[in-house]
Write a protein that holds these residues in place. Structure first.
Motif, PDB file in Angstrom:
ATOM      1  N   PRO A 188      18.504  15.111 -38.784  1.00  0.00           N
ATOM      2  CA  PRO A 188      17.453  14.867 -37.717  1.00  0.00           C
ATOM      3  C   PRO A 188      15.646  14.171 -38.466  1.00  0.00           C
ATOM      4  O   PRO A 188      15.772  14.905 -39.977  1.00  0.00           O
ATOM      5  N   ASN A 189      14.658  13.741 -38.010  1.00  0.00           N
ATOM      6  CA  ASN A 189      13.768  13.310 -38.187  1.00  0.00           C
ATOM      7  C   ASN A 189      12.349  13.526 -37.329  1.00  0.00           C
ATOM      8  O   ASN A 189      12.218  12.994 -36.863  1.00  0.00           O
ATOM      9  N   THR A 190      11.831  15.161 -37.593  1.00  0.00           N
ATOM     10  CA  THR A 190      11.074  14.993 -37.502  1.00  0.00           C
ATOM     11  C   THR A 190       9.896  14.356 -36.967  1.00  0.00           C
ATOM     12  O   THR A 190       8.737  14.574 -36.139  1.00  0.00           O
ATOM     13  N   VAL A 227      13.457   1.807 -45.011  1.00  0.00           N
ATOM     14  CA  VAL A 227      13.968   1.718 -46.482  1.00  0.00           C
ATOM     15  C   VAL A 227      14.355   0.605 -47.784  1.00  0.00           C
ATOM     16  O   VAL A 227      14.050   1.034 -48.712  1.00  0.00           O
ATOM     17  N   ARG A 284      14.098   7.313 -50.244  1.00  0.00           N
ATOM     18  CA  ARG A 284      14.440   7.332 -48.753  1.00  0.00           C
ATOM     19  C   ARG A 284      15.337   6.902 -48.017  1.00  0.00           C
ATOM     20  O   ARG A 284      16.091   7.323 -46.942  1.00  0.00           O
ATOM     21  N   TRP A 335      17.548   8.113 -45.086  1.00  0.00           N
ATOM     22  CA  TRP A 335      17.638   8.123 -44.024  1.00  0.00           C
ATOM     23  C   TRP A 335      18.916   7.215 -43.073  1.00  0.00           C
ATOM     24  O   TRP A 335      18.667   7.109 -41.891  1.00  0.00           O
ATOM     25  N   LEU A 336      19.951   6.895 -44.782  1.00  0.00           N
ATOM     26  CA  LEU A 336      20.704   6.201 -43.691  1.00  0.00           C
ATOM     27  C   LEU A 336      21.823   7.081 -43.246  1.00  0.00           C
ATOM     28  O   LEU A 336      23.083   6.770 -42.366  1.00  0.00           O
ATOM     29  N   PRO A 339      23.111  10.229 -41.100  1.00  0.00           N
ATOM     30  CA  PRO A 339      22.064  10.281 -39.877  1.00  0.00           C
ATOM     31  C   PRO A 339      21.838  12.252 -40.620  1.00  0.00           C
ATOM     32  O   PRO A 339      22.960  13.435 -39.747  1.00  0.00           O
ATOM     33  N   CYS A 378      19.344  -3.362 -39.070  1.00  0.00           N
ATOM     34  CA  CYS A 378      18.248  -2.247 -39.486  1.00  0.00           C
ATOM     35  C   CYS A 378      19.258  -1.409 -39.440  1.00  0.00           C
ATOM     36  O   CYS A 378      19.199  -0.753 -38.706  1.00  0.00           O
ATOM     37  N   PRO A 379      19.500  -0.579 -41.457  1.00  0.00           N
ATOM     38  CA  PRO A 379      20.240   0.260 -40.461  1.00  0.00           C
ATOM     39  C   PRO A 379      19.799   1.593 -40.176  1.00  0.00           C
ATOM     40  O   PRO A 379      20.376   2.086 -39.823  1.00  0.00           O
ATOM     41  N   VAL A 380      18.219   1.491 -40.093  1.00  0.00           N
ATOM     42  CA  VAL A 380      17.387   3.127 -40.022  1.00  0.00           C
ATOM     43  C   VAL A 380      16.497   2.529 -38.638  1.00  0.00           C
ATOM     44  O   VAL A 380      15.771   3.194 -38.286  1.00  0.00           O
ATOM     45  N   ALA A 381      16.927   1.530 -38.441  1.00  0.00           N
ATOM     46  CA  ALA A 381      15.840   1.503 -36.960  1.00  0.00           C
ATOM     47  C   ALA A 381      14.587   0.925 -36.973  1.00  0.00           C
ATOM     48  O   ALA A 381      13.692   1.329 -36.605  1.00  0.00           O
ATOM     49  N   ARG A 417       9.301   3.550 -41.508  1.00  0.00           N
ATOM     50  CA  ARG A 417      10.878   3.918 -40.900  1.00  0.00           C
ATOM     51  C   ARG A 417      11.382   3.254 -42.042  1.00  0.00           C
ATOM     52  O   ARG A 417      12.897   3.742 -42.625  1.00  0.00           O
ATOM     53  N   TYR A 427      14.451   8.146 -29.319  1.00  0.00           N
ATOM     54  CA  TYR A 427      13.728   7.900 -28.620  1.00  0.00           C
ATOM     55  C   TYR A 427      15.209   6.587 -27.842  1.00  0.00           C
ATOM     56  O   TYR A 427      15.617   5.924 -28.864  1.00  0.00           O
ATOM     57  N   GLY A 431      13.394  16.935 -33.969  1.00  0.00           N
ATOM     58  CA  GLY A 431      13.619  15.598 -34.054  1.00  0.00           C
ATOM     59  C   GLY A 431      14.937  15.491 -33.093  1.00  0.00           C
ATOM     60  O   GLY A 431      15.340  14.631 -34.409  1.00  0.00           O
ATOM     61  N   LEU A 488       9.395  10.864 -37.442  1.00  0.00           N
ATOM     62  CA  LEU A 488       9.099   9.662 -36.644  1.00  0.00           C
ATOM     63  C   LEU A 488      11.087   9.417 -35.093  1.00  0.00           C
ATOM     64  O   LEU A 488      10.388   9.173 -34.030  1.00  0.00           O
ATOM     65  N   ASN A 489      11.297  10.670 -35.083  1.00  0.00           N
ATOM     66  CA  ASN A 489      12.338  10.872 -34.173  1.00  0.00           C
ATOM     67  C   ASN A 489      12.836   9.442 -33.702  1.00  0.00           C
ATOM     68  O   ASN A 489      14.008   9.051 -33.200  1.00  0.00           O
ATOM     69  N   ILE A 490      13.436   8.521 -34.815  1.00  0.00           N
ATOM     70  CA  ILE A 490      14.364   7.584 -35.132  1.00  0.00           C
ATOM     71  C   ILE A 490      15.310   8.072 -35.543  1.00  0.00           C
ATOM     72  O   ILE A 490      15.309   8.569 -36.822  1.00  0.00           O
ATOM     73  N   TRP A 491      16.517   7.677 -35.464  1.00  0.00           N
ATOM     74  CA  TRP A 491      18.233   8.025 -35.687  1.00  0.00           C
ATOM     75  C   TRP A 491      18.327   6.295 -36.426  1.00  0.00           C
ATOM     76  O   TRP A 491      17.306   5.834 -36.015  1.00  0.00           O
ATOM     77  N   GLN A 492      19.507   6.552 -37.049  1.00  0.00           N
ATOM     78  CA  GLN A 492      20.459   5.257 -36.952  1.00  0.00           C
ATOM     79  C   GLN A 492      20.350   4.342 -36.203  1.00  0.00           C
ATOM     80  O   GLN A 492      20.524   4.827 -34.776  1.00  0.00           O
ATOM     81  N   ASN A 493      20.973   3.170 -37.173  1.00  0.00           N
ATOM     82  CA  ASN A 493      20.971   1.862 -35.544  1.00  0.00           C
ATOM     83  C   ASN A 493      22.413   2.296 -35.902  1.00  0.00           C
ATOM     84  O   ASN A 493      23.105   0.878 -36.591  1.00  0.00           O
TER      85      ASN A 493
END
Lengths: 205, 472, 999
Positions: B155-157, C862, B147, B150-151, B153, C841-844, C860, A110, A106, B159-164
């Motif tokens: 790692p999340n296996t 929240v 959840r 997820w806010l 940082p 969106c904080p978590v994309a 994804r 992307y 993870g 989705l491999n999406i990180w924070q925005n």
């Protein structure tokens, strides 16, 4: 007999042995007296001096020759670390680097187009940069301070001083430590009394 | 460096001494410690009654949060278009309150305002508790609180999406957490020497152990004090920009959006001023209560209170200016959406909220121009309350009335709070006051060592010494 | 290719049923189910208590286990090309046909593993042309209605088909003198044949057709005009100037998409000459209908006054010589009449005067006469021979007669084939009370409704998606083929008739197939393999292979006869205030005559004009509201003769004064959990002599209040208040300055501080919505709900403002409170390129796809709702609660397996039907990475749109339809000044008003 004396004295000096001397300590009523006395003692040539006060007494560092704190230098390094961590975090998780190998952990974000903005830009990284810098600064300050002070600790020989508990209340203690080169228990005690200290003691511990 | 200030006799005549009554070092120690060391029955009964009430309200909060987490946000009144309502209003409200503590401690500290000493400890504590209350809302306003991690940082296996990191909300997460952490460190650092005092006075085993552990073996060594003061200064130094940044970041949540009424560049200063305003008002409320509950009249003097009222007056006026400015810009922008939003704010379905905000925040504090009112305990108590009501409304007005009628008339809506909304908000007060009362009873509510320092300074004999020190 | 070959491979229904089979077969379970579904069951079902719901589910899928939804035994044929073999999980389309109120629409049904999941229009069917109405699509959910009638009842007690068959055989009907059939409008040739046979067998028996909304008036009027049984056929696409006399042809008067298709065909603008072809619509009506909303000129008057208007119009046009226009109406009326006449005359054979089934025959006769005068008869409106179904006794009068026979004991056996006459019959027929006097009353019904409760026998009826049948309309016949075996073991009307008349074919399939084979083979011939192929082709195409549309007749109307009839009419009062308050009954756009009352989709589908959901209201104009002293949400008592009802007032701007409009089909007492006691039942006020309009009703406010659930805030929000969101312009202005639309909003030069993201590569999806063509019919709303598994949230949640429709139909009023115009604007997600929702969106959880889609990552999310707040269009919808929590298990059968069912706490929104995009992309990849053709991907809303107003495609391809549309000057983006760059843009509406009236 004299030989034995020497050994005892060496023991004392080295601070080993079951009843080694820690320091000579005396108490004052007010910070003013403490500072005055401290300066006098310091001028007598004592270098290993300390004071124990219920609140920071100003001028005492200077009076008994304690250098200024160097904590700031340590902290600044951590602040810079914090800033760079923030920048790296946002740059990397922005997806500019896609490392296949890290995918299973993870750790390989992307590259996502969000709101028509670039993957990474300094402009929108500023708030987090700032916050992480502050966070690192604060943490390093806090822990740095305790570590330099050698705290926390459960025992300290100064506790054996009769009025040690008043050092956090209403007494201002002056300490001539035993490992001072010109320390000699009786003389030191006399010097303390001479500058007006009360309840002078040679503290064993 | 720090506390000691050159004493100007002229100044002294105008300024009554900050520490009144018996002010021997030992007396100060005794008086403050006695609260902590008192036996259960020595503590006034009114204290235990108050604690009973607040803690039961705190239990109500826990029930509400459980209900929310199990059922969904639907138990609140939030809807479309009003996705944020009381939840974020309360968040901003509490965060705002949480600002005064650090401000009083840090900024007044840097500005050498000695009068802070008897109030800064409780102000810092208040900050902590307010921020804790605030933190509840961002966590539980999410549709899936489980959840919420997820806010951060991590790692999340899956989705491999990180924070925005473009999102002001993620900035919030960093800002609020940093603020909470720094506040704790700052507060605890200040507490250590006093805990050491208590340790040395402790008679019961429990206190010896607890205070012994908390005091980290502090013994007041001059070598320690120098690092200690350096650390305290640095913490104060970083807290000051931090406290300003936190509410600025909170205001970004709105300022960076596209919604008329939110999308405003004056928000950061306006929010910070508002935060100081509400924070001081809240400290005022608490001090007045504590002063009355625990009889601290000689440590928390009218002088302290009056100074705070002056700040309330100033910040209140700044906030008033910001309101006026908003309306002007809306008119000046020429954007039909902006214009309508502000017309709607004052005369739309939420006019009552807007006008209670204007009167509580702008009009009422103007009474403080009169020294008589500024120094009257009842007046200041009432105004401190109305100010906080007004500031709550400010956040509600900004959030709800901007969302209620935005661009497309077809999507307009109205918000009705549910009983869960109300109980949750009430509950946070329970939590806040419970924590505060516990703190006031079991920890030194006033910074013993600092008060002694001030007391020492006020014996002029000591002043010249430091004066000379300070010069070179 | 035959699908049957694969039958053996198909499992006998999804697992969860099979797992219950053995449980379902144990006697304990059977008797427990019996208990569960005893007469008290409905009460238990009401509460949404988790427990009852769970029991319900257990029971319903237990039942499904009994007669699971296996693939039908008979052969059915997919409409999709090139299916060689059945692939589980693959979707198949089957052609079938449905009918509502005697109107036939051909459908294509999407099925997964034998589960119908989506209804589309059949492109080959002349009444559908690929589109489907909201109701037709909603009918899918009826199939999975957990409260459907699922077993034979005898006097309320459990019985069985075996018992009934035995009983039917035992019935001694003799010459059928005591035998009566009561059915809804029959459009099925095979059933007609069966009917003829039955009536031959029982010469004294009678067959009556009754519908709550029957089109008898039109037939009678036409017969009056032409002296023989004929029906008119309209061609709106040929009409340049249309005048509707109370006609709601774009709304409730037709239950096929055809009129909308034809009407809007003239409002698509591609070239200069299209501008000249734009039609002009005059509407004369009482309630504000969708037709009125789309009219260029509209005049409001009470329904009873329309007749006089028609007379005056006919006189003015010179259709009726020797009379003069009765002009004691308002100046507005006179002006309107005069200019309309001028316009119609100018249009000549391209004109069309049309009226509504709600108007009396004389108005229909007049309308036909006027068309003849204008020369449009034979062009815009044709006269065709009345189909057979129009020839039996039908309509309210027939029902009244039947009811009379029932009370006088002449009826010993009454067979009610479908419908709910006890609820829908006019009050004065007293059908309910008389039904009790019938010795043997047999009701074949879809749900245990009011009629079922009062009948001796109740038989579960099969849904049209699970039974064989056929339907004919205008000469075009279609076969209705099932996709699924009757879930609750229902049977068709034809099967019941066959059973009673003892014909040799008893299964619906045989009845239908043998009928057609016989028809093709001709009398006496034996059907051959060619006919078998013909049968297969008919099933495949959805229209019977050799059926031809009936051609028009050359007839001239009997002007004298009509004139005489007109003369015989009593002189009416035309001035608005006279004659007290009048009440108008209309079918509900949501539940029709109440048959969709238990359908969540329809109950929550906002009424096109009022935006009302979960109920009806007494619609009045502002002036009338003041007059009766009752505003929005105030309860009133409406009494007529002895009967009185209560209803809540809703102010409908532009409604005729001194008139109340109320939709029927609500206030059902015997209904499932969804529709029970929703809305107010206006039935008691309705009588055979006043099926549509009743004058002189007493109205008194009760002082109570009622909360309406509307999806649009009422009051200020209904008006655009000068915002350039919905843009329309007169054709003339557009011709003179095509830039006028662009100039409606000032967009400064916009540039981003960030480097531009390029969308120049590959497919870039975009949408253009033509506001000129859109009529606001709601078909897209239901289509979207069905395609995307959008939850139904219920009345209280709608009141809280939490409805979930991904595409919403915004309605705004333009102009004064009394004489407003209304405009409709469909609003899906704008798919902004610089999406404000994504930034925050904080978590994309919502990000942009390379093809320009604004993707939502449900798993994804929240649920901070920040994106919804920052959406300028508020098209994002949040699952505030677990809206699927109380869905009965059987409801999950309707879900589209390609679309996630969202959990609580996550955001959702329009995706441009990304599942359809992906499906086609995969298909294209499989076929050698070929490029995707324009129009190959259709979003659900686009596919069903009767007006073809929604166009979706690749904006990167300059040849694509959408790209071309976006190049038009009419094209504009909402809120472009925010630099959000929406991919969904609108084509401004071009109005075509009459300059005379515009002044």
């Amino acid at each position: 007999m004299p030989r034995q004396m020497d050994i005892e004295q060496i023991k004392d000096k080295l601070g080993i042995g079951e009843d080694k001397v820690y320091a000579a300590m005396g108490a004052f009523e007010t910070p003013e007296e403490l500072v005055k006395a401290g300066r006098k003692i310091h001028e007598m040539g004592y270098s290993k001096l300390d004071a124990m006060t219920p609140f920071p007494v100003h001028g005492i560092d200077d009076a008994i020759g304690i250098p200024r704190s160097y904590l700031g230098w340590i902290v600044i390094c951590f602040s810079i670390t914090g800033l760079s961590t923030a920048l790296f975090l946002q740059w990397y998780t922005g997806g500019l680097q896609f490392i296949q190998a890290l995918l299973p952990f993870g750790l390989s974000p992307y590259p996502l187009v969000i709101g028509g903005k670039p993957l990474f830009d300094f402009s929108f990284s500023i708030p987090v940069d700032f916050e992480l810098t502050v966070a690192f600064t604060a943490l390093s300050t806090f822990f740095g301070m305790w570590i330099i002070n050698g705290l926390p600790r459960l025992y300290h020989p100064s506790m054996n001083y009769r009025n040690a508990h008043r050092a956090t209340d209403d007494r201002f203690l002056l300490v001539i430590e035993a490992d001072d080169p010109m320390f000699e228990p009786r003389k030191a005690s006399d010097h303390l009394r001479s500058v007006g200290a009360q309840e002078v003691e040679v503290v064993i511990g | 460096m720090s506390l000691a200030v050159r004493q100007d006799p002229a100044l002294l005549e105008t300024n009554p001494p900050l520490v009144q009554g018996k002010t021997g070092y030992h007396d100060i120690t005794d008086q403050i410690s006695s609260i902590v060391e008192a036996d259960t029955f020595e503590t006034p009964m009114k204290y235990w009654i108050a604690l009973g009430i607040t803690s039961s309200i705190m239990v109500l909060l826990l029930c509400m949060l459980a209900y929310l987490a199990l059922t969904g946000i639907g138990v609140w009144g939030n809807n479309r278009p009003i996705g944020w309502a009381w939840d974020i209003t309360n968040f901003v409200f509490w965060i705002g309150i949480g600002h005064a503590g650090t401000l009083i401690s840090a900024i007044l500290f840097l500005f050498r305002q000695k009068w802070r000493t008897s109030i800064n400890r409780s102000a810092e504590a208040m900050t902590l508790f307010a921020v804790m209350c605030a933190a509840i809302f961002p966590l539980f306003h999410t549709g899936r609180p489980w959840r919420a991690y997820w806010l951060f940082p991590v790692p999340n296996t899956d989705l491999n999406i990180w924070q925005n990191f473009r999102s002001p909300l993620i900035w919030d997460v960093f800002a609020v957490n940093t603020y909470l952490m720094v506040s704790i460190l700052f507060w605890f650092t200040g507490l250590v020497p006093d805990v050491a005092t208590l340790r040395d006075r402790a008679v019961t085993k429990v206190r010896q152990w607890v205070f012994g552990a908390l005091s980290l073996g502090w013994r007041g060594s001059a070598r320690h004090w120098r690092h200690y003061e350096a650390a305290y200064l640095i913490l104060a130094g970083v807290s000051t920009p931090l406290v300003l940044s936190v509410h600025s970041v909170v205001s970004f949540d709105f300022a960076t959006s596209v919604i008329p009424g939110w999308h405003t560049t004056i928000f950061p200063p306006y929010f910070v001023a508002g935060a100081i305003f509400s924070g001081f008002a809240c400290v005022m409320t608490l001090l007045l209560i504590a002063r009355w509950l625990l009889n601290l009249q000689n440590l928390i003097t009218i002088k302290h209170l009056e100074n705070m009222n002056k700040i309330i007056l100033v910040t209140g006026s700044i906030v008033g200016y910001a309101y006026a400015c908003e309306f002007f810009i809306a008119w000046y922008s020429g954007s039909i959406y902006e214009k309508f939003t502000f017309w709607n704010r004052a005369f739309g379905p939420y006019w009552w909220a807007a006008w209670s905000m204007y009167s509580c925040n702008v009009f009422i504090p103007q009474l403080y121009w009169f020294k008589k009112l500024r120094t009257n305990l009842w007046v200041m108590f009432i105004i401190s309350i109305t100010t906080n009501i007004g500031m709550w409304f400010e956040r509600f007005v900004i959030i709800a009335t901007s969302l209620t009628r935005d661009y497309l008339p077809s999507s307009w809506g109205y918000f009705h709070p549910t009983w869960v909304d109300m109980c949750t908000f009430l509950g946070t007060f329970g939590l806040f006051f419970t924590l505060f009362l516990l703190f006031a009873r079991f920890l030194p509510m006033i910074a013993i060592s600092e008060v002694k320092g001030v007391a020492a300074v006020e014996r002029h004999s000591f002043a010249p010494e430091t004066a000379t020190e300070e010069v070179h | 290719m035959s699908l049957v070959s694969i039958k053996p491979k198909v499992p006998s229904g999804p697992k969860y049923w099979r797992s219950l089979d053995h449980l379902a077969n144990t006697s304990e379970f059977r008797e427990w189910v019996g208990r569960e579904f005893s007469s008290e069951a409905p009460l238990m079902m009401d509460g949404n208590s988790r427990r009852t719901v769970l029991k319900m589910m257990a029971a319903s899928f237990g039942l499904a286990g009994l007669t699971a939804c296996r693939r039908p035994v008979e052969h059915i044929f997919p409409n999709s090309k090139g299916v060689v073999d059945y692939v589980p999980g693959q979707k198949y389309n089957y052609a079938t046909v449905t009918s509502l109120a005697g109107q036939v629409a051909g459908l294509v049904v999407e099925t997964y593993d034998g589960r119908p999941t989506k209804i589309e229009g059949n492109p080959l069917h002349p009444n559908s042309l690929g589109a489907a109405t909201a109701l037709a699509q909603g009918s899918l959910l009826n199939l999975y209605d957990p409260d459907r009638s699922w077993k034979v009842l005898q006097g309320g007690a459990d019985s069985s088909w075996e018992k009934f068959e035995a009983f039917a055989k035992s019935m001694n009907l003799g010459d059928g003198s005591g035998l009566r059939f009561l059915s809804e409008s029959v459009v099925s040739p095979s059933l007609m044949a069966l009917r003829t046979a039955t009536l031959k067998k029982f010469p004294k028996a009678k067959w009556v057709e009754y519908e709550s909304f029957q089109r008898t008036a039109g037939r009678v009027g036409a017969t009056m005009a032409f002296g023989q049984p004929v029906t008119p056929q309209t061609h709106f696409d040929k009409a340049k100037v249309i005048l509707g006399l109370d006609s709601d042809f774009l709304g409730l008067d037709w239950q096929t998409p055809l009129p909308t298709k034809q009407f809007s065909s003239r409002r698509h603008i591609a070239s200069e000459e299209d501008l000249d072809n734009i039609n002009r619509l005059y509407a004369v009506e009482s309630q504000f209908s969708m037709t009125g909303a789309n009219a260029d000129h509209r005049i409001r008057m009470r329904g009873s006054e329309v007749k006089q208007f028609a007379i005056d119009l006919a006189v003015a046009l010179g259709s009726i010589p020797g009379m003069n226009v009765l002009n004691n109406g308002s100046d507005r009326r006179a002006k309107f009449l005069a200019s309309a006449v001028k316009d119609l005359k100018a249009a000549g054979k391209d004109a069309l005067v049309i009226t509504s089934p709600r108007q009396p025959p004389i108005v229909h006769a007049l309308a036909l006469l006027m068309n003849e005068t204008l020369g449009s008869l034979g062009n815009t409106i044709e006269i065709v021979k009345a189909a057979e179904e129009d020839r039996v006794e039908s309509g309210p009068e027939a029902l009244k007669a039947l009811s009379g026979e029932m009370s006088s004991g002449q009826v010993s056996t009454l067979v009610m084939l479908g419908g709910n006459p006890v609820y829908t019959a006019p009050a004065d027929t007293q059908f309910g009370t008389n039904l009790a006097k019938v010795a043997t009353s047999i009701h074949l019904g879809y749900d245990p409704n009011e009629t079922a409760a009062m009948s001796k026998w109740h038989l579960p009826e099969a849904h049209y998606l699970e039974s064989w049948g056929d339907a004919v309309s205008g000469g075009i016949a279609s076969i209705q083929q099932p996709m699924i075996e009757p879930i609750f073991g229902g049977r068709t009307a034809s099967e019941i008739v066959a059973l009673i008349s003892g014909s040799k074919d008893v299964k619906a399939h045989d009845i239908v197939k043998n009928y057609w084979l016989a028809t093709w083979a001709g009398p006496g011939e034996k059907s051959g393999t060619s006919h078998q192929q013909q049968w297969q082709k008919s099933l495949n195409d959805g229209i019977v292979a050799d059926s031809k549309p009936v051609e028009g007749l050359k007839l001239t109307a009997d002007a004298k006869k009509i004139a005489a009839a007109v003369a015989a009419e009593p002189k009416p009062v035309v001035n608005q205030s006279g004659g007290g308050i009048e009440i108008a009954f209309v079918p509900s756009s949501q539940v029709w005559d109440g048959r969709f009352a238990n359908n969540g989709w329809m109950q929550e589908c906002p009424d096109p004009m009022t935006k009302l959901v979960w109920g009806n209201a007494a619609l009045v104009s502002g002036a009338t509201a003041a007059k009766i002293k009752a505003g929005d949400g105030q309860m009133i008592t409406i009494s007529r003769g002895g009967a009185k009802i209560q209803a809540a007032v809703l102010i409908q701007p532009g409604h005729a004064d001194d008139c109340i409009t109320i939709a029927l089909g609500y206030g059902r007492t015997h209904c499932g959990r969804v529709g029970k006691d929703v809305g107010f039942d206006a039935g008691p006020l309705r009588t055979t002599d006043a099926m549509w309009y009743a004058s002189g009703v007493e109205v008194t406010p009760t002082g109570e209040r009622f909360v309406h659930a509307t999806t649009q805030e009422r009051g200020l929000a209904e008006h655009l208040n000068e915002r350039p969101l919905y843009r329309e312009v007169n054709v003339s202005d557009y011709k003179s300055n095509p830039k006028v639309i662009e100039e409606m909003s000032e967009v400064p030069k916009l540039h981003s501080v960030y480097p531009e993201i390029s969308y120049a590569e590959g497919n870039q999806w975009g949408m253009a919505i033509d506001l000129g063509a859109c009529t606001g019919c709601n078909a897209c709303v239901v289509a979207c709900q069905a395609e995307n598994n959008t939850p139904v949230v219920g009345k209280d949640q709608v009141i809280r403002g939490r409805e979930m429709h991904w595409i919403r139909m915004d309605r705004y009023y333009v102009g004064s409170e009394d004489e407003p115009r209304a405009v409709e604007q469909p609003l899906p997600c704008m798919q902004c390129e610089n999406a404000p929702c994504e930034n925050v969106c904080p978590v994309a959880a919502t990000t942009h796809s390379p093809e320009g889609l604004n993707d939502m990552v449900y798993n994804r999310c929240v649920g901070t709702r920040y994106c919804a707040n920052n959406c300028p269009f508020k098209v994002r919808h949040f699952n505030f609660l677990n809206f699927h929590k109380n869905d009965p298990e059987i409801h999950s059968m309707v879900h589209n397996p390609d679309v996630t069912v969202r959990m609580r706490g996550v955001m959702e929104k329009c995706t441009y039907c990304v599942q359809r995009i992906q499906e086609t992309k995969i298909q294209a990849k499989v076929e050698g990475r070929r490029p995707i053709k324009d129009g190959e991907i259709k979003t659900a809303c686009q596919q069903t749109c009767p007006a073809d107003a929604i166009v979706f495609g690749n904006i990167n391809d300059p040849e694509s339809k959408v790209a071309k549309l976006k190049k038009q000057e009419r094209n504009y983006a909402m809120l472009a000044e925010l630099d959000i760059r929406p991919r969904t843009t609108y084509l401004a509406r071009l109005r075509n008003p009459n300059p005379e009236l515009e002044a």
